[in-house]
Design an enzyme around this catalytic site. Structure first.
Site, PDB file in Angstrom:
ATOM      1  N   HIS A  58      36.318  39.237  52.515  1.00 58.94           N
ATOM      2  CA  HIS A  58      35.913  37.926  51.996  1.00 58.94           C
ATOM      3  C   HIS A  58      36.490  37.680  50.612  1.00 58.94           C
ATOM      4  CE1 HIS A  58      33.211  40.929  50.634  1.00 58.94           C
ATOM      5  NE2 HIS A  58      32.052  40.336  50.793  1.00 58.94           N
ATOM      6  N   TYR A  59      36.364  38.665  49.744  1.00 62.77           N
ATOM      7  CA  TYR A  59      36.898  38.555  48.387  1.00 62.77           C
ATOM      8  C   TYR A  59      38.422  38.461  48.410  1.00 62.77           C
ATOM      9  CZ  TYR A  59      37.576  39.635  43.423  1.00 62.77           C
ATOM     10  OH  TYR A  59      37.948  39.584  42.097  1.00 62.77           O
ATOM     11  N   SER A  60      39.065  39.320  49.189  1.00 68.98           N
ATOM     12  CA  SER A  60      40.529  39.320  49.273  1.00 68.98           C
ATOM     13  C   SER A  60      41.038  37.980  49.788  1.00 68.98           C
ATOM     14  CB  SER A  60      41.004  40.454  50.191  1.00 68.98           C
ATOM     15  OG  SER A  60      40.596  41.710  49.698  1.00 68.98           O
TER      16      SER A  60
END
Length: 248
Positions: free
Chosen positions: A154-156
């Protein structure tokens, strides 16, 4: 410390109450800018304003709310007469986990905060910058957006999207006097570490050839230059802050 000339400029730093954002606000103030911190945490804003002193103001803004962002931008332009610099720094990690194990609501929230919010803030400030013929936008992406960290899809994905937004917006604004760039930091030991597992922190450190984490002041130095008039021919670029992890 070299003093980068931001004299008389008005800057917004989202998520500016802590970590890289607070370090950036400090560097901007020391360089002559007036800084508005937009953050969701009222108590943290009060602490940051007290710490940073003259030249800074704080406002609680829900950055994923289009109306709240628009109102904040309009208010600052009325009060200050300008809005020259936007640093899209606010972000969350959403914790760590395999892609198929992450909760869909958490996944969506990370995208909202890390990618949709920078779109909304840019949408709010760009028209005024174009009218005045000058602006600098610096998006704080991440090395994860280049390489894709395991257990952080999700962050990436959100940071990869922010890199794409940077490139598109920069090309749309080419020739307008508004410059848009991104930086891709490796991990810095800031309060965002509280959202990560120790295993993930150790993984990130193991990937950095310089064998240490980024110092917030090091990020602030590059951001300050990107926010200055001296940065006049680089736009749509992604500047490395990864300690040698990704030199492309």
């Amino acid at each position: 410390m070299n003093r980068i000339d931001l004299q008389g400029r008005v800057a917004v730093v989202t998520g500016g109450a802590r970590g890289l954002g607070a370090a950036t606000a400090r560097r901007f103030i020391d360089s002559g800018a007036r800084v508005a911190i937009w953050d969701i945490d009222a108590a943290a804003i009060d602490e940051a304003v007290a710490m940073l002193g003259d030249g800074v103001e704080g406002r609680v803004v829900e950055l994923t709310d289009d109306e709240a962002v628009r109102e904040a931008a309009e208010a600052l332009e009325r009060e200050a007469g300008s809005l020259d610099i936007l640093v899209n720094n606010a972000g969350i990690t959403g914790g760590n986990g395999k892609t198929w194990e992450l909760d869909p609501d958490v996944w969506r929230k990370v995208i909202e905060v890390n990618l949709v919010a920078p779109y909304l803030t840019s949408r709010a400030v760009v028209p005024g910058m174009v009218r005045r013929g000058y602006g600098r936008i610096v998006n704080i992406a991440s090395i994860a957006g280049k390489e894709g960290n395991p257990n952080a899809s999700h962050y990436s994905a959100s940071k990869a999207g922010l890199i794409g937004l940077t490139k598109s917006l920069a090309k749309e604004l080419a020739g307008s006097g508004v410059i848009v760039n991104a930086v891709t930091p490796a991990a810095a030991r800031t309060p965002i570490f509280d959202q990560m597992s120790q295993e993930h922190i150790d993984y990130m450190l193991s990937k950095i050839p310089l064998a240490r984490f980024l110092e917030p002041s090091e990020a602030a130095a590059m951001i300050a230059w990107l926010a200055s008039e001296e940065c006049s021919f680089s736009t749509g670029a992604v500047f490395d802050l990864s300690g040698g992890r990704a030199v492309y």
